[in-house]
Design a protein around this motif. Structure first.
Motif, PDB file in Angstrom:
ATOM      1  N   TRP A  69       0.829  -1.208   0.000  1.00 58.66           N
ATOM      2  CA  TRP A  69       0.000   0.000   0.000  1.00 58.66           C
ATOM      3  C   TRP A  69       0.866   1.262   0.000  1.00 58.66           C
ATOM      4  N   ARG A 119      -7.284  10.883  -0.397  1.00 54.46           N
ATOM      5  CA  ARG A 119      -8.566  10.998   0.299  1.00 54.46           C
ATOM      6  C   ARG A 119      -9.624  11.223  -0.763  1.00 54.46           C
ATOM      7  N   TYR A 177      -9.369  11.171  -6.574  1.00 51.31           N
ATOM      8  CA  TYR A 177      -9.813   9.967  -5.871  1.00 51.31           C
ATOM      9  C   TYR A 177     -11.307  10.057  -5.568  1.00 51.31           C
ATOM     10  N   ALA A 189     -12.922   7.067  -4.079  1.00 50.72           N
ATOM     11  CA  ALA A 189     -13.114   6.155  -2.945  1.00 50.72           C
ATOM     12  C   ALA A 189     -11.750   5.652  -2.499  1.00 50.72           C
ATOM     13  N   VAL A 190     -11.537   5.597  -1.193  1.00 52.18           N
ATOM     14  CA  VAL A 190     -10.276   5.100  -0.636  1.00 52.18           C
ATOM     15  C   VAL A 190     -10.589   4.299   0.613  1.00 52.18           C
ATOM     16  N   THR A 191     -10.178   3.045   0.633  1.00 57.27           N
ATOM     17  CA  THR A 191     -10.247   2.202   1.827  1.00 57.27           C
ATOM     18  C   THR A 191      -8.838   1.665   2.050  1.00 57.27           C
ATOM     19  N   GLU A 192      -8.171   2.164   3.084  1.00 59.08           N
ATOM     20  CA  GLU A 192      -6.759   1.844   3.320  1.00 59.08           C
ATOM     21  C   GLU A 192      -6.505   0.340   3.286  1.00 59.08           C
ATOM     22  N   ASN A 193      -5.438  -0.024   2.581  1.00 56.53           N
ATOM     23  CA  ASN A 193      -4.998  -1.412   2.426  1.00 56.53           C
ATOM     24  C   ASN A 193      -5.998  -2.300   1.689  1.00 56.53           C
ATOM     25  N   GLU A 194      -7.024  -1.705   1.080  1.00 55.84           N
ATOM     26  CA  GLU A 194      -8.026  -2.511   0.382  1.00 55.84           C
ATOM     27  C   GLU A 194      -8.337  -2.038  -1.032  1.00 55.84           C
ATOM     28  N   ILE A 212      -8.699   1.568  -3.966  1.00 59.64           N
ATOM     29  CA  ILE A 212      -8.650   2.964  -4.381  1.00 59.64           C
ATOM     30  C   ILE A 212      -9.432   3.064  -5.693  1.00 59.64           C
ATOM     31  N   ARG A 243      -9.953   1.474 -10.857  1.00 61.52           N
ATOM     32  CA  ARG A 243     -10.070   0.914  -9.504  1.00 61.52           C
ATOM     33  C   ARG A 243      -8.888  -0.018  -9.258  1.00 61.52           C
TER      34      ARG A 243
END
Length: 135
Positions: free
Chosen positions: A17, A46, A70, A72-77, A79, A89
């Motif tokens: 990540w 973000r 960006y 959508a962002v979900t950390e470690n999952e 972007i 994506r």
């Protein structure tokens, strides 16, 4: 999104990540071939944040900017982002072999789909080599 490329990186997800989202790291791996390089990168990771990178031929013969926002962002999952009228994506999934990184994107109209797939796959392969070398 009509084109998908994928790789599995043998490294911890936090390392994958960070290398994928850090401007300094992006400048080191973001090239489809050894005769290209990324001279500048910026990331505001973000929703609503902007990103950009400048890719140039090392001989100075050409270059282009890649930029977007960006969505959508979900950390470690995951972007998601838009660039121009196109969407992309990136999904990060932990597997027993490492982190599977899957990138899907809308094709553009100027180049054949297979050429676009090969270019994005080459960049993803460069990313894998960079991270596995100890990024």
């Amino acid at each position: 999104m009509d084109i998908t490329v994928e790789t599995t990186v043998a490294a911890p997800i936090a390392q994958v990540w960070r290398a994928y989202t850090s401007p300094e790291d992006i400048k080191r791996w973001n090239a489809a071939s050894p005769d290209w390089h990324t001279t500048a990168a910026a990331v505001d990771l973000r929703v609503g944040g902007a990103f950009s990178s400048r890719m140039e031929a090392k001989d100075g013969s050409m270059g282009f900017d890649f930029a977007g926002t960006y969505t959508a962002v979900t950390e470690n999952e995951m972007i998601e982002y838009v660039f121009g009228e196109r969407r992309a994506r990136s999904v990060f999934a932990q597997t027993p072999q490492g982190v599977r990184l899957t990138v899907s994107f809308d094709p553009e109209n100027q180049y054949p789909v297979e050429q676009q797939r090969q270019g994005w796959q080459a960049i993803l392969d460069s990313f894998k080599r960079y991270v596995e070398a100890g990024a």
